[in-house]
Design a protein around this motif. Structure first.
Motif, PDB file in Angstrom:
ATOM      1  N   HIS A 306       0.855  -1.186   0.000  1.00 41.09           N
ATOM      2  CA  HIS A 306       0.000   0.000   0.000  1.00 41.09           C
ATOM      3  C   HIS A 306       0.892   1.239   0.000  1.00 41.09           C
ATOM      4  N   PHE A 307       0.441   2.296  -0.656  1.00 44.09           N
ATOM      5  CA  PHE A 307       1.320   3.458  -0.794  1.00 44.09           C
ATOM      6  C   PHE A 307       0.521   4.746  -0.777  1.00 44.09           C
ATOM      7  N   GLY A 308       1.253   5.830  -0.501  1.00 41.15           N
ATOM      8  CA  GLY A 308       0.679   7.163  -0.528  1.00 41.15           C
ATOM      9  C   GLY A 308       1.681   8.144  -1.106  1.00 41.15           C
ATOM     10  N   LEU A 309       1.182   9.249  -1.662  1.00 39.09           N
ATOM     11  CA  LEU A 309       2.032  10.286  -2.250  1.00 39.09           C
ATOM     12  C   LEU A 309       1.653  11.641  -1.660  1.00 39.09           C
ATOM     13  N   ILE A 310       2.648  12.363  -1.167  1.00 41.78           N
ATOM     14  CA  ILE A 310       2.444  13.708  -0.623  1.00 41.78           C
ATOM     15  C   ILE A 310       3.468  14.635  -1.274  1.00 41.78           C
ATOM     16  N   THR A 311       3.010  15.762  -1.796  1.00 37.69           N
ATOM     17  CA  THR A 311       3.936  16.793  -2.276  1.00 37.69           C
ATOM     18  C   THR A 311       3.731  18.041  -1.417  1.00 37.69           C
ATOM     19  N   PHE A 312       4.805  18.834  -1.300  1.00 40.17           N
ATOM     20  CA  PHE A 312       4.668  20.000  -0.434  1.00 40.17           C
ATOM     21  C   PHE A 312       5.574  21.136  -0.886  1.00 40.17           C
ATOM     22  N   ASP A 313       5.097  22.340  -0.639  1.00 41.91           N
ATOM     23  CA  ASP A 313       5.894  23.569  -0.653  1.00 41.91           C
ATOM     24  C   ASP A 313       5.438  24.309   0.596  1.00 41.91           C
ATOM     25  N   SER A 314       4.817  25.476   0.443  1.00 42.79           N
ATOM     26  CA  SER A 314       4.199  26.106   1.611  1.00 42.79           C
ATOM     27  C   SER A 314       2.856  25.452   1.908  1.00 42.79           C
ATOM     28  N   GLU A 315       2.353  24.687   0.952  1.00 38.12           N
ATOM     29  CA  GLU A 315       1.119  23.911   1.130  1.00 38.12           C
ATOM     30  C   GLU A 315       1.438  22.430   0.993  1.00 38.12           C
ATOM     31  N   VAL A 316       0.618  21.595   1.614  1.00 38.81           N
ATOM     32  CA  VAL A 316       0.788  20.142   1.548  1.00 38.81           C
ATOM     33  C   VAL A 316      -0.353  19.561   0.718  1.00 38.81           C
ATOM     34  N   SER A 317       0.000  18.803  -0.325  1.00 36.30           N
ATOM     35  CA  SER A 317      -1.004  18.207  -1.210  1.00 36.30           C
ATOM     36  C   SER A 317      -0.929  16.692  -1.130  1.00 36.30           C
ATOM     37  N   ASN A 350       7.749  20.460   8.227  1.00 35.77           N
ATOM     38  CA  ASN A 350       7.025  20.003   9.410  1.00 35.77           C
ATOM     39  C   ASN A 350       5.629  19.482   9.049  1.00 35.77           C
ATOM     40  N   ALA A 351       4.868  20.301   8.358  1.00 36.52           N
ATOM     41  CA  ALA A 351       3.492  19.907   8.019  1.00 36.52           C
ATOM     42  C   ALA A 351       3.477  18.695   7.100  1.00 36.52           C
ATOM     43  N   ALA A 352       4.426  18.615   6.167  1.00 35.78           N
ATOM     44  CA  ALA A 352       4.441  17.518   5.207  1.00 35.78           C
ATOM     45  C   ALA A 352       4.734  16.179   5.877  1.00 35.78           C
ATOM     46  N   VAL A 353       5.767  16.156   6.744  1.00 39.56           N
ATOM     47  CA  VAL A 353       6.110  14.891   7.403  1.00 39.56           C
ATOM     48  C   VAL A 353       5.002  14.457   8.350  1.00 39.56           C
ATOM     49  N   LEU A 354       4.422  15.402   9.079  1.00 41.08           N
ATOM     50  CA  LEU A 354       3.320  15.041   9.992  1.00 41.08           C
ATOM     51  C   LEU A 354       2.127  14.501   9.218  1.00 41.08           C
ATOM     52  N   GLY A 383       5.879  27.902   7.722  1.00 40.54           N
ATOM     53  CA  GLY A 383       5.246  27.089   8.755  1.00 40.54           C
ATOM     54  C   GLY A 383       6.155  27.025   9.960  1.00 40.54           C
ATOM     55  N   GLU A 384       6.318  25.864  10.555  1.00 39.02           N
ATOM     56  CA  GLU A 384       7.253  25.687  11.661  1.00 39.02           C
ATOM     57  C   GLU A 384       8.669  25.595  11.084  1.00 39.02           C
ATOM     58  N   THR A 385       9.532  26.567  11.408  1.00 35.91           N
ATOM     59  CA  THR A 385      10.892  26.584  10.862  1.00 35.91           C
ATOM     60  C   THR A 385      11.959  26.253  11.905  1.00 35.91           C
ATOM     61  N   ASN A 386      11.562  26.142  13.168  1.00 36.90           N
ATOM     62  CA  ASN A 386      12.513  25.763  14.213  1.00 36.90           C
ATOM     63  C   ASN A 386      12.803  24.265  14.095  1.00 36.90           C
ATOM     64  N   LYS A 387      14.048  23.928  13.763  1.00 34.85           N
ATOM     65  CA  LYS A 387      14.388  22.537  13.468  1.00 34.85           C
ATOM     66  C   LYS A 387      14.211  21.643  14.690  1.00 34.85           C
ATOM     67  N   GLU A 388      14.584  22.129  15.873  1.00 34.83           N
ATOM     68  CA  GLU A 388      14.416  21.320  17.080  1.00 34.83           C
ATOM     69  C   GLU A 388      12.944  21.000  17.323  1.00 34.83           C
ATOM     70  N   LYS A 389      12.082  21.981  17.082  1.00 34.51           N
ATOM     71  CA  LYS A 389      10.647  21.764  17.258  1.00 34.51           C
ATOM     72  C   LYS A 389      10.117  20.772  16.222  1.00 34.51           C
ATOM     73  N   ILE A 390      10.583  20.895  14.988  1.00 35.64           N
ATOM     74  CA  ILE A 390      10.163  19.954  13.940  1.00 35.64           C
ATOM     75  C   ILE A 390      10.535  18.532  14.339  1.00 35.64           C
TER      76      ILE A 390
END
Length: 847
Positions: A306-317, A350-354, A383-390
């Protein structure tokens, strides 16, 4: 003082010859009359020795450069040169102690450090020594590595590029594997054409020998060879017999190693989500190659995956909100989605990986293996740019349930960030190199994780101590798990191993016992290999864990890694090899490069770079000099250091001094206005790869060779070099971006950062345009309006500078402060004389 020239060595076998005569004429004054590479592989642990013997055929002394390439995964463990019966050994020291010794030598005007670089699979090692007239020198370098199994085979890579045909050239490889060798193949540039006839392979039950003895004539006739001789590599791939699914256990002199790679278990269907960066920096070839690789990967999915595809820039698709089975119809639909991926916008990692984690968590399937694969080429910019928080968000969301693999595309990516995020979630980070085969690199990584066989693997060793890693989240077909340790009681007659894992949700166990008194089949000359293998693997894993630990635990493991590195004389990221040469205590330092360092672009094969000095002292013939102007502070590269030019008052020639590479330095600072500018230089590169400017508490400008990012405390803006004229003004900060320079004003300080391109190199160069009269600037570029006097009547040029008499030499350098980079001369003086400080006073840990 003896003449100096240059003798290099590139591990796995590269020799570049350089002297100071007419650069047009081919020189015959250096004879590499013998070149041996001897590699012994005992149970996957390879020890390779390169021995080169060189004669100076001139009737005067000269310096010859010696350069060799070694595999990136290897540790140098010995370097020796023998001149006129006297031996000079490299000594491994803690990095700080080695660097201090090197800095002291540089401040005295002695030789620069060894130049290191990182390629896909190789690293460079270079040194040089002066050889008397009609004398000989022998170089010997040893490195060690544990061969890693990928896609069902081990690979031993040997490179040779002597830059001249060698009368006595030999490569000898001996492989010894206790379970027997199932197959062996020799490939690479040096196995093509007439050279194929110079390769001989001999196999017995547990041994294999590969020899490569090309004649001088054959050395000029391979695909990539020519009048300069061999230029290419041998890749020896092999695998071992695997009749025992419990693995292979070896015991020797109180140490053991366990190789575990069962193939008798069914594949596990997987859930895989691909998270693809489509931000603006992925434009052009990168996004095209990503699309091509994804199309190939999708075609390799099994129908029960099973698989999924996510693309992202400032938005997550999301292609689909849920994981879908890899049916023919779904794959066709996914292919259409992939073909439409276009670059745009910023980077919200951050948003894409979550979103990817959520997709897997919402569709659990019993008895399967889940995998998350992130591909990105840059830092989080929205979005969230603090790497430690991500990293905290991702770790909490995954919760040890499945691994995250991070693929970093190119060198603009923050590879440390990706590495730590992967390791925190039981995965690995892999760099994808920007090249014509990037799509194949992506596909190759996927193939390594395409067939999971076991999950939640735990290995136990009653009676074992000081064990390397014993817990693994996944085991993939074609890979191998390796555990090594010490046996607590050497008097025991047997040693037991136990492996517990999950196969399709069911518990499986492998248990085996070996008699410790049985002959080990290890020849006496190799019987300490297992102890060194344990040390090698332990140090590797301690270094890997460094990025995950904090506080006392991190310091304790660092000390242990240093202790083992010093005991076994490994050159690691925490140690350096100090080479003290015959010439009045000249010192060079060999370091283990960091993965994120971008390699320098080498000259085209078959060409030898030669450089000449103007008015240089006799003990530095043939040293490379670039040129600079005499107005504002500027910097240039000089064989392992940056040269900094200082403006002066009342004299026609400026001053310049050297700062060793690599470094992160405070270039300019005004504490009163809260302004600072820091720069990072990498080994083997001109100028800077990154410059960061800070103003007040909220203005931060980061300039790289690929992009420019500005944060004003609330908003972040990203620019790309080459875009149309762009202006940005806010709160005392003015930015004007032209095609190849950015004009920066922060408060009353005006600086221009130029982007230079020379052949295939790109680098940054700072130029201070306006420095306030009433402000005392500090930093490497802080000195201004220095005055000096030339002392007449001395045999060596001498200046009176800051109440000191300083011996100097006139050198020619490029002024990269200007786009045209004109050539001027400057007086080279010691760093400490100018600054009255140590280099450490200007070093910063963070840009």
């Amino acid at each position: 003082m003896m003449d100096r020239a240059a003798l290099r060595l590139i591990i796995l076998g590269v020799f570049l010859i350089s002297a100071t005569s007419d650069p047009v004429k081919k020189k015959k004054n250096v004879d590499i009359y013998s070149f041996y590479i001897n590699s012994t592989v005992t149970s996957r642990y390879a020890t390779t020795v390169i021995t080169s013997r060189v004669a100076n055929t001139l009737n005067e002394s000269q310096e010859i450069q010696f350069e060799v390439k070694i595999p990136k995964n290897a540790f140098i463990s010995k370097f020796r040169m023998t001149i006129e019966g006297k031996t000079y050994d490299g000594v491994v020291k803690e990095k700080e102690a080695a660097q201090q010794q090197y800095n002291q030598a540089v401040s005295r005007g002695q030789s620069a450090g060894l130049v290191k670089s990182v390629g896909r699979t190789l690293e460079d090692f270079k040194t040089s020594v002066t050889v008397s007239a009609f004398s000989k020198v022998t170089f010997e370098l040893t490195y060690e590595e544990l061969l890693k199994r990928r896609l069902g085979k081990y690979g031993l890579l040997i490179n040779a590029q002597p830059m001249q045909p060698v009368a006595d050239f030999k490569i000898d490889v001996h492989i010894q594997e206790k379970p027997g060798i199932s197959f062996l193949e020799v490939k690479g540039d040096l196995s093509t054409g007439d050279l194929a006839n110079a390769i001989k392979t001999t196999r017995a039950d547990k041994d294999a020998w590969v020899t490569f003895y090309p004649t001088q004539d054959q050395q000029t006739k391979c695909k990539s060879c020519g009048e300069n001789g061999l230029n290419g590599d041998l890749l020896i791939t092999y695998d071992v017999e695997r009749q025992n699914p419990k693995g292979e256990i070896m015991v020797s002199k109180g140490y053991f190693v366990h190789y575990f790679a069962p193939s008798d278990v069914p594949r596990i269907s997987k859930n895989v989500v691909f998270i693809i960066d489509r931000s603006g920096s992925m434009s052009g070839r990168k996004i095209k190659q990503t699309r091509l690789a994804l199309l190939r990967i999708l075609s390799d999915l099994d129908e029960d995956d099973h698989f999924g595809l996510i693309t992202f820039d400032s938005e997550v698709s999301l292609w689909k909100r849920e994981l879908l089975k890899a049916t023919e119809a779904n794959l066709e639909n996914a292919n259409s989605f992939v073909r439409k991926i276009r670059d745009r916008g910023y980077t919200d990692i951050n948003a894409a990986v979550l979103a990817g984690v959520d997709m897997i968590n919402r569709h659990p399937r019993e008895g399967t293996a889940s995998i998350l694969i992130l591909l990105t080429d840059g830092d989080p910019t929205t979005g969230e740019t603090n790497k430690e928080k991500i990293m905290s968000n991702v770790k909490e969301a995954i919760g040890t349930k499945f691994p995250l693999y991070c693929l970093g595309f190119g060198y603009d990516v923050n590879f440390d960030f990706l590495t730590k995020m992967s390791l925190e979630n039981s995965g690995v980070a892999r760099r994808i190199y920007e090249d014509s085969d990037a799509d194949l690199q992506l596909q190759g990584f996927y193939e390594e994780v395409a067939v999971p066989l076991l999950t939640d693997i735990q290995l136990k060793y009653p009676g074992g101590t000081n064990l390397t890693k014993t817990s693994f989240s996944l085991y993939f077909n074609g890979s191998e798990i390796v555990v090594s340790g010490q046996i607590t009681d050497n008097s025991v007659e047997s040693f037991t191993t136990e492996v517990i894992a999950l196969s399709k949700g069911n518990n499986v166990m492998y248990q085996d016992t070996i008699m410790t008194k049985d002959p080990s089949d290890v020849p006496p000359e190799n019987e300490d290999f297992m102890q060194r293998l344990w040390a090698y693997l332990t140090v590797k894993q301690l270094l890997e864990r460094q990025v995950l630990l904090n506080g006392q635990e991190k310091e304790d493991e660092k000390k242990e890694a240093i202790k083992l590195s010093l005991k076994y004389q490994f050159v690691t990221p925490l140690t350096s090899m100090v080479v003290t040469k015959p010439q009045e205590g000249d010192v060079e330092v060999a370091d283990k490069p960091k993965e994120e360092e971008e390699p320098p672009r080498l000259p085209a094969p078959g060409f030898i770079q030669q450089h000449h000095s103007v008015g240089a002292p006799a003990d530095h013939p043939g040293v490379q000099y670039s040129l600079l102007s005499d107005t504002a502070a500027s910097i240039t590269l000089h064989t392992g250091s940056n040269r900094i030019l200082l403006p002066v008052v009342g004299q026609s020639k400026p001053l310049c001094f050297e700062v060793p590479l690599p470094h992160k330095l405070r270039l300019l600072q005004d504490s009163a206005s809260e302004f600072s500018m820091n720069g990072e230089s990498l080994t083997g590169q001109t100028g800077f790869n990154q410059i960061a400017l800070h103003y007040k508490t909220n203005h931060h400008l980061t300039i790289k060779t690929t992009s420019i990012r500005y944060h004003d405390g609330q908003n972040q803006v990203e620019f790309l070099w080459g875009q149309e004229l762009t202006q940005n003004n806010t709160e005392g900060v003015s930015l004007i971006l032209r095609s190849n320079e950015i004009d920066v004003t922060m408060g009353n300080i005006h600086i221009v950062i130029l982007l230079h391109k020379e052949q295939l190199d790109m680098f940054l160069w700072p130029a201070v345009r306006t420095r306030p009269k009433d402000v005392s600037l500090t930093g490497v570029l802080g000195e201004s309006d220095i005055s000096y006097d030339e002392i007449q009547g001395t045999q060596t040029p001498t200046l009176k500078l800051k109440d000191q008499e300083v011996k100097t030499s006139l050198v020619m350098v490029k002024d990269y402060r200007l786009a045209s980079a004109p050539v001027v001369g400057c007086w080279l003086v010691p760093f400490q004389t100018v600054t009255q400080l140590e280099l450490s006073d200007f070093t910063v840990t963070q840009l």
